[in-house]
Design a protein around this motif. Structure first.
Motif, short mmCIF file in Angstrom:
data_model
loop_
_atom_site.label_atom_id
_atom_site.label_comp_id
_atom_site.label_asym_id
_atom_site.label_seq_id
_atom_site.Cartn_x
_atom_site.Cartn_y
_atom_site.Cartn_z
N PHE A 260 36.09 60.57 73.08
CA PHE A 260 35.86 59.44 73.99
C PHE A 260 34.48 59.54 74.66
O PHE A 260 33.83 58.52 74.89
CB PHE A 260 36.98 59.34 75.02
CG PHE A 260 38.21 58.65 74.49
CD1 PHE A 260 38.40 57.29 74.67
CD2 PHE A 260 39.17 59.36 73.79
CE1 PHE A 260 39.53 56.64 74.18
CE2 PHE A 260 40.30 58.73 73.28
CZ PHE A 260 40.48 57.36 73.48
N TRP A 261 34.05 60.75 74.96
CA TRP A 261 32.72 60.92 75.57
C TRP A 261 31.63 60.44 74.63
O TRP A 261 30.77 59.65 75.02
CB TRP A 261 32.52 62.39 75.92
CG TRP A 261 31.25 62.70 76.65
CD1 TRP A 261 30.46 61.84 77.36
CD2 TRP A 261 30.62 63.98 76.76
NE1 TRP A 261 29.38 62.50 77.91
CE2 TRP A 261 29.45 63.81 77.55
CE3 TRP A 261 30.93 65.25 76.27
CZ2 TRP A 261 28.59 64.88 77.84
CZ3 TRP A 261 30.09 66.30 76.57
CH2 TRP A 261 28.93 66.12 77.34
N LEU A 266 27.56 55.91 73.48
CA LEU A 266 26.96 54.86 72.65
C LEU A 266 27.04 53.49 73.32
O LEU A 266 26.21 52.61 73.06
CB LEU A 266 27.64 54.81 71.29
CG LEU A 266 27.43 56.03 70.39
CD1 LEU A 266 28.26 55.90 69.12
CD2 LEU A 266 25.96 56.22 70.06
N LEU A 267 28.05 53.28 74.18
CA LEU A 267 28.23 51.99 74.84
C LEU A 267 27.33 51.82 76.06
O LEU A 267 27.02 50.69 76.45
CB LEU A 267 29.69 51.82 75.28
CG LEU A 267 30.76 51.76 74.20
CD1 LEU A 267 32.12 51.54 74.86
CD2 LEU A 267 30.48 50.66 73.21
N LYS A 268 26.94 52.93 76.66
CA LYS A 268 26.24 52.86 77.94
C LYS A 268 24.73 52.87 77.73
O LYS A 268 24.23 53.34 76.71
CB LYS A 268 26.66 54.04 78.83
CG LYS A 268 28.15 53.99 79.22
CD LYS A 268 28.55 55.16 80.08
CE LYS A 268 30.04 55.14 80.41
NZ LYS A 268 30.39 54.01 81.28
N GLU A 311 20.24 65.20 71.64
CA GLU A 311 20.26 65.93 70.37
C GLU A 311 21.54 66.77 70.26
O GLU A 311 22.14 66.86 69.20
CB GLU A 311 19.03 66.84 70.27
CG GLU A 311 17.71 66.10 70.07
CD GLU A 311 17.23 65.40 71.35
OE1 GLU A 311 17.62 65.85 72.45
OE2 GLU A 311 16.51 64.40 71.23
N GLU A 312 21.96 67.38 71.37
CA GLU A 312 23.19 68.19 71.35
C GLU A 312 24.41 67.33 71.11
O GLU A 312 25.39 67.79 70.51
CB GLU A 312 23.34 68.94 72.67
CG GLU A 312 22.39 70.10 72.85
CD GLU A 312 22.53 70.73 74.22
OE1 GLU A 312 22.77 71.95 74.27
OE2 GLU A 312 22.39 70.02 75.23
N MET A 313 24.40 66.09 71.62
CA MET A 313 25.54 65.21 71.39
C MET A 313 25.73 64.95 69.90
O MET A 313 26.86 64.85 69.42
CB MET A 313 25.35 63.87 72.11
CG MET A 313 25.41 63.95 73.62
SD MET A 313 27.01 64.46 74.27
CE MET A 313 27.97 62.98 74.05
N LEU A 434 35.22 49.63 73.44
CA LEU A 434 35.89 50.91 73.25
C LEU A 434 37.20 50.73 72.49
O LEU A 434 37.53 51.52 71.59
CB LEU A 434 36.16 51.57 74.61
CG LEU A 434 36.82 52.95 74.50
CD1 LEU A 434 35.82 53.99 74.00
CD2 LEU A 434 37.41 53.39 75.84
N CYS A 435 37.96 49.70 72.85
CA CYS A 435 39.25 49.47 72.19
C CYS A 435 39.09 49.16 70.70
O CYS A 435 40.02 49.39 69.92
CB CYS A 435 40.01 48.34 72.89
SG CYS A 435 40.59 48.76 74.55
N GLU A 436 37.93 48.64 70.32
CA GLU A 436 37.69 48.29 68.92
C GLU A 436 36.86 49.34 68.19
O GLU A 436 36.56 49.16 66.99
CB GLU A 436 36.99 46.93 68.85
CG GLU A 436 37.85 45.79 69.38
CD GLU A 436 37.05 44.51 69.62
OE1 GLU A 436 35.84 44.50 69.28
OE2 GLU A 436 37.63 43.54 70.14
N ASP A 437 36.51 50.42 68.87
CA ASP A 437 35.65 51.44 68.26
C ASP A 437 36.31 52.04 67.02
O ASP A 437 37.46 52.50 67.06
CB ASP A 437 35.36 52.53 69.28
CG ASP A 437 34.40 53.58 68.76
OD1 ASP A 437 33.19 53.40 68.95
OD2 ASP A 437 34.86 54.55 68.14
#
Length: 452
Positions: A260-261, A266-268, A311-313, A434-437
């Motif tokens: 979820f993180w 990606l959304l923010k 980069e770590e993400m 998020l619900c459609e991710d």
């Protein structure tokens, strides 16, 4: 207050008092950590497919609740200010408010069609007044659905209790009703949380708490919405196998927190410093050495920050982030927890008054782990059974006054083994994406109380 168009109709209110009167003058001071949680409230809902009592009669419930309240005098008391100006509970046996309500649909339809604003109507809450001397800090709402289902909503100020405490209060009530021994009797002595040491100000916990205490509340308050995702045992097991090479010791929490993180990043909007931060909330009763009894009643939560650069993400490799989350969670040790507690104690003003509370769930993205609720292969939440063969069909946990980037709560599901429920609260405009991710939908979650 309940929405006027809600399908939940509260029709009566009762008060349950202890079966054994409390001795005169008994008080219970709240700890520094309790005071720090004062901006938030806590709301748990336990859903049962069948009414465990057949034809509903509230009197037997009140009798068993009165019996268990004799073990929980602080729950039936009232908040008051002590000599130093700190909050304490006056154990005067004023009682717990019990609301009774009818819900105009079946429990199955409710779980399919209700949104979180309606679910809040199952735990109707009144904010604490300026003078709380006659105000009940704990409320229980018994909601009867058409067709026989029932939901028990428990609410309280977060100052008084954390999710473990409220869960065990409800479980103890059920055990009392079944005339069984209380498995985890309450412990109200907060001595283990009063170290009175000089905190290590160079530690990461003290820096984190100091930054939170100084953080400004967002000037524009966004509308927050909530959605509930239920993941099956097979889906979690499959995904854990996929990340096994990168993190062989990964837990369902490590996996879901990372999933979820990474999707929410990606959304923010990108951060100016290319840093991605997640505040992680852990219950520390069994985390510290020596462990604190599970029945400790109050707050035993530790917050810490995991910060990675973009980069770590490494958005394409979930296993890498799972491993970093796992390393962070497993790296929280006794000394770090007590440093945070000591820092909160050290912030007292002249005269001994605790510092003003600050926002614990926010403003940064926060993820709450309930993995400690699993003992052996049994979840404390699903073991709250009025009858041996009737476990809850769903348990929800919500925190009041969440603002900022959002909140992720990972709960043991009522199903067996690795199944988990994830309750996500976000700014309204982010929830549909998020619900459609696709990365989340790949795990084929069942959507329950929805934010859409």
């Amino acid at each position: 207050m309940a929405n006027i168009n809600s399908r939940v109709s509260v029709h009566s209110m009762l008060t349950a008092v202890s079966s054994k009167p409390v001795g005169p003058g008994q008080t219970h001071p709240l700890s520094a950590l309790d005071h720090a949680m004062a901006l938030h409230t806590l709301h748990l809902v336990f859903y049962y497919k069948k009414n465990p009592f057949g034809i509903f009669d509230v009197d037997p419930l009140r009798v068993s609740l009165s019996e268990v309240l004799s073990l929980y005098p602080q729950v039936a008391g009232r908040l008051t200010r002590g000599e130093s100006g700190n909050w304490e509970v006056k154990c005067n046996d004023a009682g717990v408010r019990i609301l009774r309500a009818n819900v105009g649909v079946t429990i199955d339809e409710w779980l399919r069609s209700a949104d979180v604003s309606e679910e809040k109507d199952l735990t109707v809450w009144e904010e604490m007044p300026e003078d709380p001397s006659t105000w009940s800090p704990f409320r229980i709402q018994v909601n009867e659905f058409e067709g026989g289902g029932v939901a028990f909503g428990l609410s309280c100020t977060h100052m008084n209790a954390d999710p473990t405490s409220v869960t065990l209060l409800f479980k103890s009530w059920i055990e009392s009703h079944r005339q069984e021994p209380i498995e985890h009797p309450p412990l109200f002595n907060s001595t283990p949380l009063h170290h009175q040491r000089v905190p290590d100000t160079s530690g990461k916990s003290t820096n984190y708490y100091a930054n939170k205490a100084n953080a400004r509340t967002p000037s524009v308050k966004m509308k927050m919405v909530t959605a509930t995702f239920r993941f099956s045992n097979s889906a979690i097991n499959k995904c854990l196998n996929e990340v096994h090479d990168q993190c062989p010791q990964a837990t369902p929490f490590d996996l879901l927190a990372a999933l979820f993180w990474t999707r929410l990043v990606l959304l923010k909007a990108p951060k100016h410093d290319n840093k991605c931060s997640l505040s992680v909330c852990l219950d520390f009763r069994r985390l510290v050495q020596p462990p604190i009894p599970l029945g400790y009643f109050g707050n035993a939560l530790h917050f810490s920050m995991l910060t990675l650069n973009e980069e770590e993400m490494d958005y394409g490799k979930l296993g890498h982030v799972v491993e970093l989350v796992h390393r962070h969670v497993s790296g929280v040790e006794t000394e770090e927890v007590w440093n945070a507690v000591d820092w909160l104690e050290s912030q007292k003003e002249e005269g001994g008054k605790h510092a003003p509370p600050f926002r614990m769930y926010g403003p940064e993205l926060t993820c709450v782990s309930m993995e400690h609720m699993i003992i052996g292969n049994k979840s404390l939440m699903s073991s709250a059974r009025f009858k041996s063969d009737e476990k809850p069909v769903h348990v929800a946990c919500h925190f009041g006054n969440v603002v900022g980037e959002g909140l992720i709560v990972v709960l043991p599901s009522v199903e067996e083994d690795l199944a988990r429920t994830v309750i996500v609260t976000l700014p309204e405009e982010e929830m549909p994406q998020l619900c459609e991710d696709q990365a989340i939908q790949r795990l084929q979650p069942t959507m329950l109380i929805s934010g859409r």
